[in-house]
Design a protein around this motif. Structure first.
Motif, PDB file in Angstrom:
ATOM      1  N   GLU A  86      30.961  42.793  37.755  1.00  0.00           N
ATOM      2  CA  GLU A  86      30.298  42.999  36.468  1.00  0.00           C
ATOM      3  C   GLU A  86      29.238  44.100  36.594  1.00  0.00           C
ATOM      4  OE1 GLU A  86      29.303  39.200  35.016  1.00  0.00           O
ATOM      5  OE2 GLU A  86      28.772  39.953  33.027  1.00  0.00           O
ATOM      6  N   ASN A  87      28.458  44.027  37.673  1.00  0.00           N
ATOM      7  CA  ASN A  87      27.384  45.013  37.860  1.00  0.00           C
ATOM      8  C   ASN A  87      27.930  46.410  38.144  1.00  0.00           C
ATOM      9  OD1 ASN A  87      25.070  43.480  37.348  1.00  0.00           O
ATOM     10  ND2 ASN A  87      25.269  42.473  39.328  1.00  0.00           N
ATOM     11  N   ILE A  88      29.019  46.489  38.892  1.00  0.00           N
ATOM     12  CA  ILE A  88      29.618  47.812  39.147  1.00  0.00           C
ATOM     13  C   ILE A  88      30.105  48.404  37.823  1.00  0.00           C
ATOM     14  CG2 ILE A  88      31.571  49.035  40.220  1.00  0.00           C
ATOM     15  CD1 ILE A  88      31.245  47.237  42.666  1.00  0.00           C
ATOM     16  N   GLY A  89      30.696  47.547  37.005  1.00  0.00           N
ATOM     17  CA  GLY A  89      31.220  48.000  35.712  1.00  0.00           C
ATOM     18  C   GLY A  89      30.134  48.586  34.810  1.00  0.00           C
ATOM     19  N   ARG A  90      28.898  48.151  35.030  1.00  0.00           N
ATOM     20  CA  ARG A  90      27.788  48.639  34.185  1.00  0.00           C
ATOM     21  C   ARG A  90      27.278  49.993  34.646  1.00  0.00           C
ATOM     22  NH1 ARG A  90      25.191  43.147  34.522  1.00  0.00           N
ATOM     23  NH2 ARG A  90      26.075  42.060  32.749  1.00  0.00           N
ATOM     24  N   ILE A  91      27.709  50.430  35.829  1.00  0.00           N
ATOM     25  CA  ILE A  91      27.178  51.689  36.364  1.00  0.00           C
ATOM     26  C   ILE A  91      27.822  52.863  35.646  1.00  0.00           C
ATOM     27  CG2 ILE A  91      27.047  53.145  38.451  1.00  0.00           C
ATOM     28  CD1 ILE A  91      26.740  50.542  40.060  1.00  0.00           C
ATOM     29  N   ARG A  92      26.973  53.701  35.114  1.00  0.00           N
ATOM     30  CA  ARG A  92      27.436  54.871  34.382  1.00  0.00           C
ATOM     31  C   ARG A  92      28.301  55.745  35.276  1.00  0.00           C
ATOM     32  NH1 ARG A  92      23.190  57.829  30.652  1.00  0.00           N
ATOM     33  NH2 ARG A  92      24.103  59.868  30.938  1.00  0.00           N
ATOM     34  N   GLY A  93      29.430  56.182  34.766  1.00  0.00           N
ATOM     35  CA  GLY A  93      30.293  57.078  35.537  1.00  0.00           C
ATOM     36  C   GLY A  93      31.436  56.346  36.228  1.00  0.00           C
ATOM     37  N   ILE A  94      31.331  55.026  36.378  1.00  0.00           N
ATOM     38  CA  ILE A  94      32.445  54.289  37.007  1.00  0.00           C
ATOM     39  C   ILE A  94      33.483  53.992  35.922  1.00  0.00           C
ATOM     40  CG2 ILE A  94      33.147  52.187  38.243  1.00  0.00           C
ATOM     41  CD1 ILE A  94      31.469  54.242  39.915  1.00  0.00           C
ATOM     42  N   GLU A  95      34.654  54.607  36.084  1.00  0.00           N
ATOM     43  CA  GLU A  95      35.678  54.508  35.035  1.00  0.00           C
ATOM     44  C   GLU A  95      36.755  53.505  35.383  1.00  0.00           C
ATOM     45  OE1 GLU A  95      36.998  58.548  34.891  1.00  0.00           O
ATOM     46  OE2 GLU A  95      35.057  59.247  34.156  1.00  0.00           O
ATOM     47  N   ASP A  96      36.861  53.180  36.666  1.00  0.00           N
ATOM     48  CA  ASP A  96      38.001  52.374  37.084  1.00  0.00           C
ATOM     49  C   ASP A  96      37.598  51.453  38.242  1.00  0.00           C
ATOM     50  OD1 ASP A  96      41.340  52.844  37.218  1.00  0.00           O
ATOM     51  OD2 ASP A  96      40.382  52.037  38.986  1.00  0.00           O
ATOM     52  N   ILE A  97      37.777  50.129  38.037  1.00  0.00           N
ATOM     53  CA  ILE A  97      37.522  49.188  39.143  1.00  0.00           C
ATOM     54  C   ILE A  97      38.796  48.382  39.357  1.00  0.00           C
ATOM     55  CG2 ILE A  97      36.042  47.359  40.074  1.00  0.00           C
ATOM     56  CD1 ILE A  97      34.149  47.807  37.761  1.00  0.00           C
ATOM     57  N   SER A  98      39.222  48.294  40.590  1.00  0.00           N
ATOM     58  CA  SER A  98      40.368  47.434  40.870  1.00  0.00           C
ATOM     59  C   SER A  98      40.100  46.643  42.139  1.00  0.00           C
ATOM     60  CB  SER A  98      41.640  48.255  40.987  1.00  0.00           C
ATOM     61  OG  SER A  98      41.438  49.312  41.881  1.00  0.00           O
ATOM     62  N   MET A  99      41.011  45.730  42.460  1.00  0.00           N
ATOM     63  CA  MET A  99      40.796  44.885  43.625  1.00  0.00           C
ATOM     64  C   MET A  99      42.130  44.633  44.327  1.00  0.00           C
ATOM     65  SD  MET A  99      39.011  41.146  43.753  1.00  0.00           S
ATOM     66  CE  MET A  99      40.325  40.187  43.137  1.00  0.00           C
ATOM     67  N   THR A 100      42.090  44.537  45.650  1.00  0.00           N
ATOM     68  CA  THR A 100      43.280  44.118  46.393  1.00  0.00           C
ATOM     69  C   THR A 100      43.008  42.734  46.961  1.00  0.00           C
ATOM     70  OG1 THR A 100      43.698  46.412  47.026  1.00  0.00           O
ATOM     71  CG2 THR A 100      44.887  44.746  48.242  1.00  0.00           C
ATOM     72  N   THR A 101      43.898  41.789  46.671  1.00  0.00           N
ATOM     73  CA  THR A 101      43.696  40.402  47.091  1.00  0.00           C
ATOM     74  C   THR A 101      45.005  39.817  47.618  1.00  0.00           C
ATOM     75  OG1 THR A 101      43.220  38.159  46.292  1.00  0.00           O
ATOM     76  CG2 THR A 101      44.073  39.695  44.662  1.00  0.00           C
ATOM     77  N   ASN A 102      44.891  38.797  48.466  1.00  0.00           N
ATOM     78  CA  ASN A 102      46.120  38.114  48.895  1.00  0.00           C
ATOM     79  C   ASN A 102      46.581  37.104  47.848  1.00  0.00           C
ATOM     80  OD1 ASN A 102      44.569  35.741  49.284  1.00  0.00           O
ATOM     81  ND2 ASN A 102      44.204  36.221  51.448  1.00  0.00           N
ATOM     82  N   GLY A 103      45.810  36.891  46.808  1.00  0.00           N
ATOM     83  CA  GLY A 103      46.244  36.074  45.677  1.00  0.00           C
ATOM     84  C   GLY A 103      46.083  34.578  45.849  1.00  0.00           C
ATOM     85  N   ILE A 104      45.694  34.128  47.046  1.00  0.00           N
ATOM     86  CA  ILE A 104      45.613  32.679  47.276  1.00  0.00           C
ATOM     87  C   ILE A 104      44.616  32.008  46.321  1.00  0.00           C
ATOM     88  CG2 ILE A 104      44.845  30.931  48.983  1.00  0.00           C
ATOM     89  CD1 ILE A 104      47.553  32.023  49.766  1.00  0.00           C
ATOM     90  N   LEU A 105      43.511  32.682  46.054  1.00  0.00           N
ATOM     91  CA  LEU A 105      42.477  32.081  45.187  1.00  0.00           C
ATOM     92  C   LEU A 105      42.503  32.651  43.770  1.00  0.00           C
ATOM     93  CD1 LEU A 105      39.544  32.063  47.771  1.00  0.00           C
ATOM     94  CD2 LEU A 105      40.783  30.084  46.889  1.00  0.00           C
ATOM     95  N   LEU A 106      43.567  33.370  43.455  1.00  0.00           N
ATOM     96  CA  LEU A 106      43.577  34.087  42.178  1.00  0.00           C
ATOM     97  C   LEU A 106      43.648  33.152  40.974  1.00  0.00           C
ATOM     98  CD1 LEU A 106      43.417  36.891  41.019  1.00  0.00           C
ATOM     99  CD2 LEU A 106      45.893  37.079  41.195  1.00  0.00           C
ATOM    100  N   GLU A 107      44.399  32.063  41.134  1.00  0.00           N
ATOM    101  CA  GLU A 107      44.518  31.137  40.007  1.00  0.00           C
ATOM    102  C   GLU A 107      43.117  30.621  39.630  1.00  0.00           C
ATOM    103  OE1 GLU A 107      46.815  27.620  40.664  1.00  0.00           O
ATOM    104  OE2 GLU A 107      47.483  27.575  38.572  1.00  0.00           O
ATOM    105  N   LYS A 108      42.319  30.384  40.658  1.00  0.00           N
ATOM    106  CA  LYS A 108      40.970  29.868  40.415  1.00  0.00           C
ATOM    107  C   LYS A 108      40.070  30.906  39.717  1.00  0.00           C
ATOM    108  CE  LYS A 108      37.166  27.852  43.038  1.00  0.00           C
ATOM    109  NZ  LYS A 108      36.657  27.618  44.375  1.00  0.00           N
ATOM    110  N   TYR A 109      40.230  32.178  40.109  1.00  0.00           N
ATOM    111  CA  TYR A 109      39.257  33.175  39.654  1.00  0.00           C
ATOM    112  C   TYR A 109      39.757  34.162  38.590  1.00  0.00           C
ATOM    113  CZ  TYR A 109      36.172  31.690  43.434  1.00  0.00           C
ATOM    114  OH  TYR A 109      35.346  30.960  44.246  1.00  0.00           O
ATOM    115  N   ALA A 110      41.050  34.114  38.239  1.00  0.00           N
ATOM    116  CA  ALA A 110      41.611  35.169  37.382  1.00  0.00           C
ATOM    117  C   ALA A 110      40.795  35.406  36.101  1.00  0.00           C
ATOM    118  CB  ALA A 110      43.057  34.868  37.038  1.00  0.00           C
ATOM    119  N   SER A 111      40.499  34.334  35.364  1.00  0.00           N
ATOM    120  CA  SER A 111      39.847  34.613  34.072  1.00  0.00           C
ATOM    121  C   SER A 111      38.404  35.046  34.285  1.00  0.00           C
ATOM    122  CB  SER A 111      39.960  33.447  33.094  1.00  0.00           C
ATOM    123  OG  SER A 111      39.596  32.285  33.719  1.00  0.00           O
TER     124      SER A 111
END
Ligand code: SAM
Ligand code: SF4
Length: 352
Positions: A86-111
């Motif tokens: 969230e904080n990175i997204g607020r930084i002016r000039g940052i247009e794109d944020i992505s993440m690489t994950t193994n997906g094991i905890l994704l169901e818990k954190y997706a939303s």
């Protein structure tokens, strides 16, 4: 705001992309990434703090960095990650944020992640067979990753990219299954050539061979255009006429099908090299800058970040960037079947 000096290396390449390894810890032990016993981990106080990461991103964004990838270890095992996003997204000039994950905890954190501003995600998945998945990861459950992928889709992540490292004799019999899986769930699948990092466990399957295998199975498998240096693997609708070569978008080469239901990309660190337009810089979990995945040299940035002097930090980064070499030496080492990193230098701390 005044436009500040861009970060340009000695070969005229501008640095616009930062990959951040937020932790060296992981809830899996993939055979190609870590030894079974795990690796010696950083103490919690040695791991770069979120505050220092934000300070660095702030400084870099003033000098032209606009794209961030969060990786690890497994990023989702670090507490408070959604706050960082969230904080990175607020930084002016940052247009794109992505993440690489193994997906094991994704169901818990997706939303939570989506609401924090993460809209694109890469999920690593090397087998669609439960038993084999367990063998490769030495601990994980395929069901968890599949549940994570389905929920990510439902939540609205776009694109969802699946990263599949192909290793001969381990999962290369699943190439077509993976393609069908990508078509069924309308995913962006990227086959990655296995790199002998921190050891050399098996033979890689080169992209050309994988491409030919898919080509022989699907008549409508065609190169698709992707935007240069975008690495977004293009849009399935933009299928080029038969015979035309695929276009490299960032480090991946992309193909699609007539029905537009999947994008298949090839990431070929062994058989191609994409150093010429390298725009990336890595921050390791220990707070070092690393100029190339395949050179061991790292430069501490954490200490100077704490001195609260942005100008001094930028000056130091500028000096470090000048040390970036034109091209990695990976292919020569790999041909000799040598490991490309030092024994204690595993992917989990660097972030891939
Ligand atoms: N834990 C997260 C994951 O697995 O997606 C992020 C970190 S992992 C180090 C980042 C990526 O590097 C993953 O897609 C993984 O498959 C890839 N990777 C790790 N070791 C590799 C190797 N030896 N060769 C090719 N890719 C590798
Ligand atoms: Fe596997 Fe990623 Fe963990 Fe490495 S960091 S062991 S690739 S899940």
């Amino acid at each position: 705001m005044e436009k500040l000096k861009p970060l340009i290396d000695n070969f005229g390449r501008q640095i616009t992309y930062l990959r951040i390894s937020v932790t060296d810890r992981c809830n899996l032990r993939c055979v190609y990434c870590m030894p079974e016993s795990g690796v010696s981990l950083l103490n919690h106080d040695e791991v770069i703090s979120y505050e220092d990461i934000l300070r660095l991103v702030n400084i870099l964004s003033n000098h032209g960095v606009n794209k961030i990838r969060i990786t690890g270890g497994e990023p989702l095992v670090r507490k408070g990650l959604t706050g960082l996003i969230e904080n990175i997204g607020r930084i002016r000039g940052i247009e794109d944020i992505s993440m690489t994950t193994n997906g094991i905890l994704l169901e818990k954190y997706a939303s939570e992640l989506y609401n924090a501003g993460l809209k694109r995600i890469n999920i690593s998945l090397d087998s669609l067979k439960e038993e084999r998945f367990y063998k490769i990861t030495r601990t994980g459950s395929l069901k968890d990753v599949l549940a994570g992928i389905k929920l990510a889709k439902k939540t609205g992540f776009n694109p969802i990219k699946i990263n599949t490292v192909l290793i001969r004799g381990i999962n290369d019999d699943e190439i077509i299954d993976f393609v069908n899986f990508a078509k069924e769930f309308e995913l962006n699948l990227r086959f990655i050539e296995y790199m002998p990092i921190g050891g050399n466990i098996a033979e890689a399957v080169l992209s050309k061979e994988t491409e030919e295998k898919i080509m022989s199975e699907f008549d409508d498998f065609r190169p698709i255009e992707s935007k240069p240096a975008d690495n977004n693997a293009g849009n399935p609708a933009e299928i080029l006429p038969s015979g035309k070569e695929g276009v490299y978008g960032g480090v991946s080469r992309s193909f699609g099908f007539k029905d537009g239901k999947a994008v298949i990309g090839f990431i070929s660190p062994l058989s191609e090299h994409f150093c010429g337009d390298c725009n990336r810089l890595r921050l390791t979990a220990s707070g070092n800058l690393r100029l190339c995945l395949f050179y061991d040299n790292e430069y501490n940035i954490k200490n100077i970040l704490r001195q609260n002097d942005d100008e001094a930090v930028f000056k130091k980064i500028e000096d470090i960037i000048k040390l970036k070499r034109f091209k990695h030496n990976f292919n020569e080492k790999a041909k000799k079947r040598e490991s490309v990193l030092w024994a204690n230098d595993f992917m989990n701390g660097i972030g891939g």
